[in-house]
Motif scaffolding. Structure first.
Motif, short mmCIF file in Angstrom:
data_model
loop_
_atom_site.label_atom_id
_atom_site.label_comp_id
_atom_site.label_asym_id
_atom_site.label_seq_id
_atom_site.Cartn_x
_atom_site.Cartn_y
_atom_site.Cartn_z
N TYR A 1 70.75 40.10 48.79
CA TYR A 1 69.66 40.09 49.75
C TYR A 1 69.72 38.81 50.55
O TYR A 1 69.78 37.71 50.01
CB TYR A 1 68.31 40.19 49.03
CG TYR A 1 67.14 39.99 49.95
CD1 TYR A 1 66.76 41.00 50.83
CD2 TYR A 1 66.43 38.80 49.97
CE1 TYR A 1 65.70 40.82 51.70
CE2 TYR A 1 65.37 38.62 50.83
CZ TYR A 1 65.01 39.62 51.69
OH TYR A 1 63.95 39.45 52.55
N THR A 2 69.69 38.97 51.84
CA THR A 2 69.58 37.80 52.72
C THR A 2 68.31 37.99 53.54
O THR A 2 68.13 38.99 54.22
CB THR A 2 70.79 37.66 53.66
OG1 THR A 2 70.97 38.86 54.38
CG2 THR A 2 72.04 37.33 52.88
N PRO A 3 67.41 37.02 53.46
CA PRO A 3 66.15 37.16 54.21
C PRO A 3 66.42 37.12 55.71
O PRO A 3 67.41 36.56 56.16
CB PRO A 3 65.34 35.95 53.77
CG PRO A 3 66.32 34.97 53.23
CD PRO A 3 67.49 35.76 52.74
N PRO A 4 65.53 37.75 56.48
CA PRO A 4 65.71 37.74 57.94
C PRO A 4 65.65 36.30 58.45
O PRO A 4 64.90 35.48 57.96
CB PRO A 4 64.55 38.56 58.47
CG PRO A 4 63.64 38.80 57.33
CD PRO A 4 64.35 38.47 56.07
#
Length: 69
Positions: free
Chosen positions: A5-8
């Protein structure tokens, strides 16, 4: 395959531009409000008689100076 997961990401440059655009709009709006108030003051003072202007210590030649202060 494992997903991570990479945050926006926040586009800080776009946010800065939006802030400057907002400041320009706010400044333009403030200038418009000031202009409108000056015109209203000028119109109201111009509607007074010379006697009424004298009562408040003004002459016709003072109206523009006072209204644009």
């Amino acid at each position: 395959m494992m997903n991570i997961y990479t945050p926006p990401r926040t586009n800080h440059a776009a946010a800065a531009v939006a802030g400057r655009v907002g400041a320009v709009i706010a400044s333009a709006y403030a200038a418009l409000v000031d202009w409108r108030d000056a015109r209203r003051t000028e119109r109201l003072l111009s509607s007074l008689s010379d006697r009424e202007l004298d009562d408040i210590g003004l002459t016709r030649s003072d109206i523009l100076r006072v209204s644009r202060r």
